[in-house]
Scaffold this motif. Structure first.
Motif, PDB file in Angstrom:
ATOM      1  N   LEU A 205      -4.930  10.611  -1.424  1.00 45.91           N
ATOM      2  CA  LEU A 205      -4.634  12.015  -1.655  1.00 45.91           C
ATOM      3  C   LEU A 205      -3.226  12.310  -1.137  1.00 45.91           C
ATOM      4  N   VAL A 206      -2.548  13.217  -1.800  1.00 46.21           N
ATOM      5  CA  VAL A 206      -1.145  13.493  -1.495  1.00 46.21           C
ATOM      6  C   VAL A 206      -0.916  13.807  -0.015  1.00 46.21           C
ATOM      7  N   ASP A 207      -1.803  14.593   0.573  1.00 48.32           N
ATOM      8  CA  ASP A 207      -1.584  14.987   1.970  1.00 48.32           C
ATOM      9  C   ASP A 207      -1.861  13.847   2.963  1.00 48.32           C
ATOM     10  N   ARG A 208      -2.427  12.746   2.485  1.00 52.57           N
ATOM     11  CA  ARG A 208      -2.686  11.594   3.358  1.00 52.57           C
ATOM     12  C   ARG A 208      -1.558  10.562   3.292  1.00 52.57           C
ATOM     13  N   ILE A 209      -0.721  10.626   2.270  1.00 50.14           N
ATOM     14  CA  ILE A 209       0.280   9.580   2.051  1.00 50.14           C
ATOM     15  C   ILE A 209       1.241   9.393   3.229  1.00 50.14           C
ATOM     16  N   PRO A 210       1.875  10.437   3.758  1.00 46.74           N
ATOM     17  CA  PRO A 210       2.846  10.211   4.847  1.00 46.74           C
ATOM     18  C   PRO A 210       2.255   9.483   6.054  1.00 46.74           C
ATOM     19  N   ASP A 211       1.095   9.931   6.519  1.00 44.43           N
ATOM     20  CA  ASP A 211       0.483   9.292   7.684  1.00 44.43           C
ATOM     21  C   ASP A 211       0.101   7.843   7.395  1.00 44.43           C
ATOM     22  N   MET A 212      -0.432   7.596   6.209  1.00 44.41           N
ATOM     23  CA  MET A 212      -0.856   6.241   5.861  1.00 44.41           C
ATOM     24  C   MET A 212       0.346   5.310   5.742  1.00 44.41           C
ATOM     25  N   MET A 213       1.431   5.801   5.166  1.00 49.30           N
ATOM     26  CA  MET A 213       2.620   4.962   5.022  1.00 49.30           C
ATOM     27  C   MET A 213       3.307   4.723   6.369  1.00 49.30           C
ATOM     28  N   ASN A 214       3.272   5.697   7.260  1.00 53.60           N
ATOM     29  CA  ASN A 214       3.799   5.480   8.614  1.00 53.60           C
ATOM     30  C   ASN A 214       2.987   4.411   9.345  1.00 53.60           C
ATOM     31  N   SER A 215       1.672   4.436   9.136  1.00 53.93           N
ATOM     32  CA  SER A 215       0.816   3.403   9.741  1.00 53.93           C
ATOM     33  C   SER A 215       1.165   2.029   9.180  1.00 53.93           C
ATOM     34  N   LEU A 216       1.450   1.975   7.883  1.00 54.28           N
ATOM     35  CA  LEU A 216       1.824   0.701   7.264  1.00 54.28           C
ATOM     36  C   LEU A 216       3.117   0.151   7.863  1.00 54.28           C
ATOM     37  N   ILE A 217       4.100   1.021   8.062  1.00 52.04           N
ATOM     38  CA  ILE A 217       5.378   0.580   8.624  1.00 52.04           C
ATOM     39  C   ILE A 217       5.174   0.017  10.031  1.00 52.04           C
TER      40      ILE A 217
END
Length: 264
Positions: A205-217
């Motif tokens: 979901l759009v509102d989850r993308i930033p947090d999930m991508m920060n976790s990936l980094i």
């Protein structure tokens, strides 16, 4: 304990079986007594990653001895190949890289059902074409993204790197935005639907993308994990999250290559 080891080894080391696989093996509809022993065996070999699912459940990987051995074997081969590469002459490196680009180009053309002559491919790789037909832009941009990955400067992977790769893949040029101006997908791909006691998502979901991508980094820069595991996890996770609008599979593969390249 003997049962835990015997069933754990048989269904985790000799082959990594699912519960359905165990049912088929025993030809039984209920195998809870065996499955619990298998899970007990795997529990002590499980590593939980700081990579959340869309539902905020952290992913984990069971590092069985056989899986760990295979990872170590592949990483040794990659290191050996890299050492052989860096000892090549400049001319030999150029020939090697050109052949690898040709193979990549062939794969991309085939997956997109595009016909292109070997001569044109060579000209595209060598950047001897002033105007690229629109049908060939997907290949030209992919090759340009590879050049970005190749220009490793020793820094850690950042969201800016991921944004840059997608920008090149989509438009052929790196984004003009600053390193703090990270842009992700703004529209939902598809509304999640409920199935079998849970929601099914086609992408984050759009509102989850930033947090999930920060976790990936954070994860791909964590050297406590195998480089190969980080790279494969990155490929899966970028495809799973789909942080951008288009070119999902191409972007995922490029990020896999980015992680491997930054962990030489």
């Amino acid at each position: 304990m003997a049962d835990i080891n015997s069933y754990g080894i048989k269904f985790s080391e000799e082959r990594y079986a699912s519960k359905d696989d165990v049912k088929k093996h025993f030809n039984m509809s209920s195998v809870d007594q065996f499955w619990n022993l298998i899970l007990d065996y795997r529990k002590g070999l499980t590593s939980t990653f700081e990579l959340p699912s869309i539902d905020r459940v952290k992913y984990s990987l069971v590092f069985t001895k056989s899986i760990s051995n295979r990872i170590n074997d592949v990483e040794r081969k990659l290191c050996k190949a890299y050492m052989e590469y860096i000892n090549l002459s400049s001319r030999a490196k150029n020939i090697f890289e050109h052949k690898r680009y040709e193979r990549i180009a062939s794969s991309i053309l085939a997956s997109n059902n595009i016909a292109m002559s070997p001569t044109f491919v060579d000209s595209l790789i060598d950047k001897n074409i002033s105007t690229i037909p629109s049908d060939y832009l997907v290949l030209a941009n992919y090759l340009e993204a590879l050049n970005y990955i190749k220009s490793y400067d020793g820094s850690k992977i950042s969201l800016y790197d991921l944004n840059s790769i997608y920008s090149i893949l989509e438009s052929g040029t790196k984004s003009s935005l600053g390193k703090d101006d990270i842009i992700f997908r703004k529209l939902e791909c598809e509304e999640p639907h409920y199935y079998n006691q849970g929601y099914v998502y086609k992408s984050a979901l759009v509102d989850r993308i930033p947090d999930m991508m920060n976790s990936l980094i954070e994860f791909v820069n964590d050297e406590n994990h195998y480089a190969l595991v980080r790279a494969i996890s990155c490929l899966f996770y970028v495809d799973y999250v789909m942080p951008y609008d288009y070119l999902r599979s191409e972007d995922s593969v490029l990020n896999f290559k980015l992680v491997l390249a930054r962990n030489d």
